[in-house]
Design a protein around this motif. Structure first.
Motif, PDB file in Angstrom:
ATOM      1  N   ASP A  95       0.851  -1.194   0.000  1.00 54.41           N
ATOM      2  CA  ASP A  95       0.000   0.000   0.000  1.00 54.41           C
ATOM      3  C   ASP A  95       0.881   1.235   0.000  1.00 54.41           C
ATOM      4  OD1 ASP A  95      -2.462   1.538   2.191  1.00 54.41           O
ATOM      5  OD2 ASP A  95      -2.395   1.426  -0.004  1.00 54.41           O
ATOM      6  N   HIS A 102       7.443   1.236   5.839  1.00 50.53           N
ATOM      7  CA  HIS A 102       7.544  -0.160   6.241  1.00 50.53           C
ATOM      8  C   HIS A 102       8.892  -0.699   5.802  1.00 50.53           C
ATOM      9  CE1 HIS A 102       3.360  -0.519   7.426  1.00 50.53           C
ATOM     10  NE2 HIS A 102       3.007   0.048   6.313  1.00 50.53           N
ATOM     11  N   TYR A 127       6.262  -7.448   4.362  1.00 44.39           N
ATOM     12  CA  TYR A 127       4.972  -6.743   4.426  1.00 44.39           C
ATOM     13  C   TYR A 127       3.867  -7.613   3.840  1.00 44.39           C
ATOM     14  CZ  TYR A 127       1.687  -2.842   3.411  1.00 44.39           C
ATOM     15  OH  TYR A 127       0.599  -1.988   3.331  1.00 44.39           O
ATOM     16  N   ASN A 129       5.279  -6.480   8.988  1.00 46.36           N
ATOM     17  CA  ASN A 129       4.010  -5.769   9.175  1.00 46.36           C
ATOM     18  C   ASN A 129       2.843  -6.581   8.634  1.00 46.36           C
ATOM     19  OD1 ASN A 129       2.473  -3.057   9.669  1.00 46.36           O
ATOM     20  ND2 ASN A 129       1.900  -3.687   7.593  1.00 46.36           N
ATOM     21  N   GLU A 130       1.890  -6.889   9.529  1.00 50.13           N
ATOM     22  CA  GLU A 130       0.613  -7.523   9.147  1.00 50.13           C
ATOM     23  C   GLU A 130       0.813  -8.742   8.260  1.00 50.13           C
ATOM     24  OE1 GLU A 130      -2.267  -3.587   9.392  1.00 50.13           O
ATOM     25  OE2 GLU A 130      -2.111  -4.700   7.511  1.00 50.13           O
ATOM     26  N   TYR A 157      -8.068  -1.436  12.918  1.00 51.28           N
ATOM     27  CA  TYR A 157      -8.786  -0.390  12.169  1.00 51.28           C
ATOM     28  C   TYR A 157     -10.267  -0.382  12.490  1.00 51.28           C
ATOM     29  CZ  TYR A 157      -4.712   1.181   9.725  1.00 51.28           C
ATOM     30  OH  TYR A 157      -3.485   1.743   9.445  1.00 51.28           O
ATOM     31  N   TYR A 173     -12.143   0.094   8.747  1.00 53.07           N
ATOM     32  CA  TYR A 173     -12.377  -1.097   7.902  1.00 53.07           C
ATOM     33  C   TYR A 173     -13.478  -1.974   8.459  1.00 53.07           C
ATOM     34  CZ  TYR A 173      -8.227   0.192   5.241  1.00 53.07           C
ATOM     35  OH  TYR A 173      -7.330   0.880   4.457  1.00 53.07           O
ATOM     36  N   GLU A 192      -0.861   0.952  14.625  1.00 54.56           N
ATOM     37  CA  GLU A 192      -1.693   1.572  13.588  1.00 54.56           C
ATOM     38  C   GLU A 192      -3.160   1.599  14.004  1.00 54.56           C
ATOM     39  OE1 GLU A 192       0.762  -0.254   9.758  1.00 54.56           O
ATOM     40  OE2 GLU A 192      -1.341   0.334   9.477  1.00 54.56           O
ATOM     41  N   TRP A 227      -1.813   5.681  12.334  1.00 55.64           N
ATOM     42  CA  TRP A 227      -1.588   5.648  10.877  1.00 55.64           C
ATOM     43  C   TRP A 227      -2.319   6.839  10.222  1.00 55.64           C
ATOM     44  CZ3 TRP A 227       2.001   3.128   8.344  1.00 55.64           C
ATOM     45  CH2 TRP A 227       1.967   3.112   6.950  1.00 55.64           C
ATOM     46  N   ARG A 232      -5.296   3.010  -4.214  1.00 54.74           N
ATOM     47  CA  ARG A 232      -6.274   4.012  -3.753  1.00 54.74           C
ATOM     48  C   ARG A 232      -6.736   4.926  -4.876  1.00 54.74           C
ATOM     49  NH1 ARG A 232      -7.135   1.602   1.230  1.00 54.74           N
ATOM     50  NH2 ARG A 232      -5.126   0.925   2.051  1.00 54.74           N
ATOM     51  N   ASN A 238      -3.344   7.471  -0.236  1.00 57.36           N
ATOM     52  CA  ASN A 238      -3.931   7.006   1.011  1.00 57.36           C
ATOM     53  C   ASN A 238      -4.100   8.271   1.836  1.00 57.36           C
ATOM     54  OD1 ASN A 238      -4.002   6.241   3.825  1.00 57.36           O
ATOM     55  ND2 ASN A 238      -3.470   4.164   3.166  1.00 57.36           N
ATOM     56  N   LYS A 290      -5.069   8.796   4.937  1.00 57.87           N
ATOM     57  CA  LYS A 290      -5.153   8.662   6.403  1.00 57.87           C
ATOM     58  C   LYS A 290      -4.177   9.601   7.126  1.00 57.87           C
ATOM     59  CE  LYS A 290      -6.925   3.958   6.534  1.00 57.87           C
ATOM     60  NZ  LYS A 290      -6.734   3.640   5.080  1.00 57.87           N
TER      61      LYS A 290
HETATM   62  C1  GCU Z   1      -2.373  -1.379   6.885  1.00 61.69           C
HETATM   63  C2  GCU Z   1      -0.916  -1.273   6.526  1.00 61.69           C
HETATM   64  C3  GCU Z   1      -0.567   0.054   5.956  1.00 61.69           C
HETATM   65  C4  GCU Z   1      -1.753   0.578   5.151  1.00 61.69           C
HETATM   66  C5  GCU Z   1      -2.864   0.837   6.122  1.00 61.69           C
HETATM   67  C6  GCU Z   1      -4.122   1.321   5.415  1.00 61.69           C
HETATM   68  O1  GCU Z   1      -2.578  -1.726   8.064  1.00 61.69           O
HETATM   69  O2  GCU Z   1      -0.002  -1.621   7.508  1.00 61.69           O
HETATM   70  O3  GCU Z   1       0.565  -0.099   5.169  1.00 61.69           O
HETATM   71  O4  GCU Z   1      -1.426   1.725   4.467  1.00 61.69           O
HETATM   72  O5  GCU Z   1      -3.197  -0.316   6.794  1.00 61.69           O
HETATM   73  O6  GCU Z   1      -4.900   0.467   5.046  1.00 61.69           O
HETATM   74  O7  GCU Z   1      -4.269   2.512   5.251  1.00 61.69           O
END
Ligand code: GCU
Length: 598
Positions: free
Chosen positions: A179, A347, A372, A410-411, A471, A475, A499, A544, A554, A564, A566
């Motif tokens: 991402d 990341h 990742y 990560n995740e 999230y 999400y 995050e 995040w 995106r 993104n 956020k």
């Molecule tokens: C994930 C991820 C990020 C990503 C973020 C998102 O958790 O670790 O790399 O950008 O969520 O969905 O905005």
């Protein structure tokens, strides 16, 4: 017969080209070097014809003898180095594939000197050639590498060629799905380093584990006279000691001394001098201890709460991969404005300018390798690649007091082969650096009731500190759900909520339940901060994300447009209301801490 020789010479060249970089030279800023930054000629080569056409020879069309030469660097367009190609040329914004870079530079030989070409980073797979001959290859987009060129340079004009290919690979690190934007190119500084025949290649200076009254470390010499005495000095602390390396050029040392410890409020750096008969190197190093006690994080033996933010290495305003001291100053400046004492650099390892600035600004750092989401866990090459990136990340930044966490991933989806892979990396990291904490950003939780989740990822066993990405409110669920939700961990270890967040387009307004609006994001932060503060063992946060950043995932028109969203600030630095929600939370937390210390 002619075809056979051509194939054989091509295979020979491919084998030669596969040479690996020479052992990494640390502390580039402290070295005698010539910058090779600036305008480099490029050839965009989607079919990678340049390998067979031998672009690396930098031949001139007029030199053609038997067959025509169909490239000409000198007449080709240029790209700025450092810098990615995607943000420099509109037509290359989406380009993924090989690009050939060429620049010439003049060289004057000096006696008793060695030379290395040093790349701060190049994304993703790089082949390097000097004066038409291969130097070697490097895989990985975010760690430095160098090739020795002693005796390969000619007096006068030299031609350096790098083929950089950012095509994603299923067995790569990262793999094919991220991402973040896959910025390609010579994304960080390129330098020609000159050192004496025998030089100080690498070293480590840290407070001895468990005895903060001593500096413990080692020095690695590289060259023919690598058993010559090494003098270590910390002038401001009245420390001076001469030690003698063993036959491999390595010497370990312990120095009893009383130092002012590095803290975020007082990021004290000492001038450390390492000298031999022929070499002398300065570095600015801070000294601090970091450890875990139950669910608490201790800095210099005292509990600390990490007021953090996550961030990508994306340049504010101009966009593209960030690399300069100014980029770092802007990004870390916003983190300081938020009231942070901690940044999660995601990341992938960020540039050395940013890490050294964090050292000076007093920002603790989480540094991560790009393991990742899902990668090729069973592929031994993928493991070797991840191990190499971990090794080089640690080698470059091991003397930075600011860095307290090595993050392995990560995740990543839980599976036996994944956990074995990451446990191997955890063991490597501990072997390479026993003084820092090992972590990962996890999102594997188990339902413990309708509004309760337990972090029970099996990898937790192998980590010192657990990162939790959640999230809720974006999400899944609604921001207000956070008022009721509970999170716990199976492990009695410190947790960092690494995050949480929500997308908001700067300037888009609506009521707090309207997604993509500033109000929705701010509202989510209010409820999230209330929720996370109740998590048992919470030792820090890194929401995040600091700034909106480019992502190929995106495309939502008029809102995301390949960003993104956020960020707490937009890609143009405009602060969103959620920025001030988090700032207020950290301010109050800090005031409470100060009051408690009275
Ligand atoms: C994930 C991820 C990020 C990503 C973020 C998102 O958790 O670790 O790399 O950008 O969520 O969905 O905005």
């Amino acid at each position: 017969m002619k075809a056979l020789t051509a194939i054989l010479s091509f295979l020979l060249l491919a084998a030669l080209a596969a040479a690996q970089p020479s052992p990494l030279i640390t502390n580039l800023p402290g070295r005698t070097s010539t910058s090779l930054d600036g305008a480099w000629h490029i050839i965009v080569d989607p079919y990678e014809s340049g390998l067979r056409a031998r672009y690396y020879e930098n031949a001139k069309p007029q030199d053609a003898r038997t067959s025509p030469i169909e490239y000409d660097f000198a007449a080709s367009e240029t790209l700025k180095v450092p810098g990615d190609w995607n943000s420099q040329k509109e037509r290359l914004f989406f380009y993924e594939g090989p690009v050939w870079y060429q620049r010439s530079f003049s060289f004057k030989a000096r006696d008793h000197a060695r030379q290395f070409v040093y790349f701060g980073a190049a994304n993703y797979y790089t082949r390097v050639y000097l004066n038409g001959k291969p130097l070697g290859e490097h895989e990985g987009g975010f760690t430095p590498f160098n090739f020795e060129v002693t005796g390969k340079l000619v007096e006068g004009e030299n031609s350096l060629v790098a083929e950089v290919n950012n095509a994603r690979r299923a067995n790569g690190v990262p793999a094919s799905n991220t991402d973040w934007w896959n910025y390609g190119g010579l994304t960080r500084d390129v330098s020609l380093i000159e050192v004496p025949d025998t030089f100080v290649r690498d070293y480590s200076f840290q407070l001895a584990k468990g005895s903060p009254g001593e500096v413990a470390g080692w020095v690695q010499l590289d060259g023919s006279a690598q058993t010559q005495p090494v003098t270590i000095e910390i002038p401001d602390a009245g420390v001076r000691k001469t030690v003698t390396p063993d036959a491999t050029g390595r010497v370990d040392f312990r120095l009893p001394t009383k130092l002012t410890l590095w803290t975020p409020d007082d990021p004290k750096l000492y001038d450390v001098v390492i000298s031999t008969g022929t070499d002398k190197l300065h570095d600015s190093i801070g000294f601090r201890t970091v450890e875990v006690q139950g669910t608490q994080l201790l800095l210099n033996g005292k509990p600390i709460f990490l007021r953090g933010i996550s961030m990508h290495e994306e340049a504010p305003n101009r966009g593209g991969r960030a690399y300069s001291p100014d980029d770092a100053q802007t990004l870390l400046g916003w983190a300081k404005e938020l009231g942070c004492n901690f940044v999660r650099l995601t990341h992938y390892p960020h540039n050395e300018n940013a890490i050294r600035l964090a050292d000076r600004m007093g920002l603790l750092v989480w540094s991560e390798i790009p393991v990742y989401w899902d990668i090729a866990w069973k592929d031994p090459e993928t493991l070797a690649n991840a191990e190499a990136q971990l090794r080089d990340m640690i080698a470059r930044d091991r003397n930075r007091a600011a860095v307290i966490f090595w993050s392995l991933s990560n995740e990543t989806p839980v599976s036996p082969e994944r956990t074995i892979f990451l446990q191997k990396l955890a063991a490597d990291a501990r072997q390479l650096d026993s003084t820092r904490l090992i972590t990962s950003a996890l999102n594997h939780v188990t339902d413990a009731g309708p509004e309760k989740r337990v972090l029970d990822d099996p990898l937790g066993e192998s980590l010192d500190v657990l990162g939790l990405n959640e999230y809720l409110g974006w999400y899944f669920g609604h921001p207000e759900d956070a008022d009721r939700w509970q999170w716990e961990s199976k492990y009695a270890k410190p947790i960092i909520v690494s995050e949480f967040g929500a997308d908001a387009l700067y300037g888009k307004h609506g009521d707090a339940s309207a997604r993509w609006t500033e109000e929705y994001q701010a509202n989510l932060y209010v409820h999230q901060l209330g929720m996370v503060a109740k998590i048992p063992g919470l030792a820090g946060l890194s929401p995040w994300v600091l700034m909106d950043f480019h992502s190929p995932r995106r495309p939502l028109p008029g809102i995301q447009d390949y960003y993104n969203r956020k960020g707490l600030v937009s890609n143009l630095g405009q602060h969103k209301p959620a920025f001030y929600v988090l700032q207020k939370f950290y301010k109050e937390m800090n005031e409470k801490k100060a009051a408690a210390a009275q």
